[in-house]
Design a protein around this motif. Structure first.
Motif, PDB file in Angstrom:
ATOM      1  N   ILE A   1       0.780  -1.236   0.000  1.00  0.00           N
ATOM      2  CA  ILE A   1       0.000   0.000   0.000  1.00  0.00           C
ATOM      3  C   ILE A   1       0.819   1.297   0.000  1.00  0.00           C
ATOM      4  N   SER A   2       1.835   1.409   0.882  1.00  0.00           N
ATOM      5  CA  SER A   2       2.590   2.670   0.931  1.00  0.00           C
ATOM      6  C   SER A   2       3.283   2.936  -0.399  1.00  0.00           C
TER       7      SER A   2
ATOM      8  N   GLY B   1       9.590  -3.379   4.002  1.00  0.00           N
ATOM      9  CA  GLY B   1       9.931  -2.757   5.285  1.00  0.00           C
ATOM     10  C   GLY B   1      10.559  -1.391   5.100  1.00  0.00           C
ATOM     11  N   SER B   2      10.321  -0.773   3.979  1.00  0.00           N
ATOM     12  CA  SER B   2      10.909   0.522   3.683  1.00  0.00           C
ATOM     13  C   SER B   2       9.804   1.521   3.337  1.00  0.00           C
TER      14      SER B   2
HETATM   15  S1  FES Z   1       4.843  -0.762   1.457  1.00  0.00           S
HETATM   16 FE1  FES Z   1       6.575  -0.777   0.186  1.00  0.00          FE
HETATM   17  S2  FES Z   1       8.204  -0.993   1.568  1.00  0.00           S
HETATM   18 FE2  FES Z   1       6.449  -1.118   2.814  1.00  0.00          FE
END
Ligand code: FES
Length: 154
Positions: A83-84, A123-124
């Motif tokens: 999502i991010s 994790g980024s």
């Molecule tokens: S959503 Fe892409 S690194 Fe966490």
């Protein structure tokens, strides 16, 4: 099947565990790093070394996304699609990579140089969009940054 150095590494890895079968995941990594994929012969070899059935090794090798039965490619690009990264433009990055490399996620370029994969969160998230190129992270990606990264590869 392998060089004396790799055989010694395999032996030392098996010796670390009270039960031989516990060495399955690290052995798959060793073999994959050596051959750039996990061949049918390697599956039989690992099964033999760990007193397992080849199908038990095959099940594990095909379950985890970090193992490959076909060629990984010299450069493995793992683009985050969670999502991010999605909100910060990973789709645009994916489109750019697909155009530049001429492949879609899950494919290897005809020259064997690149494999493109879509993966879950690396994790980024704070530096989205992010990708992993072999063992290196690249963050805050833009199409221009992708071009520089690819052009700098030997
Ligand atoms: S959503 Fe892409 S690194 Fe966490």
């Amino acid at each position: 099947m392998f060089s004396p150095e790799i055989e010694a590494k395999i032996e030392a890895t098996i010796a670390k565990y009270p039960k031989k079968r516990s060495a399955l995941l690290p052995l798959l990594h060793i073999v994959q790093n050596e051959q750039n994929k996990i061949t049918e012969e390697a599956i039989k070899y690992i099964a033999d070394r760990l007193d397992l059935m080849p199908v038990e090794v095959y099940e594990v090798a095909t379950f985890y996304s970090m193992y490959f039965l076909d060629t990984i490619g010299k450069y493995h690009i793992q683009l985050c699609r969670t999502i991010s990264c999605m909100l910060c433009g990973s789709e645009e990055i994916k489109d750019h990579l697909q155009k530049r490399l001429g492949i879609k996620p899950g494919q290897v370029s005809p020259d064997g140089r690149f494999r493109l994969s879509e993966v879950e969160c690396l994790g980024s998230c704070c530096t989205a969009p992010a990708m992993q190129l072999n063992f290196d992270y690249h963050e805050n990606l833009t199409p221009e940054k992708i071009d520089k990264i690819l052009e700098a590869l030997p």
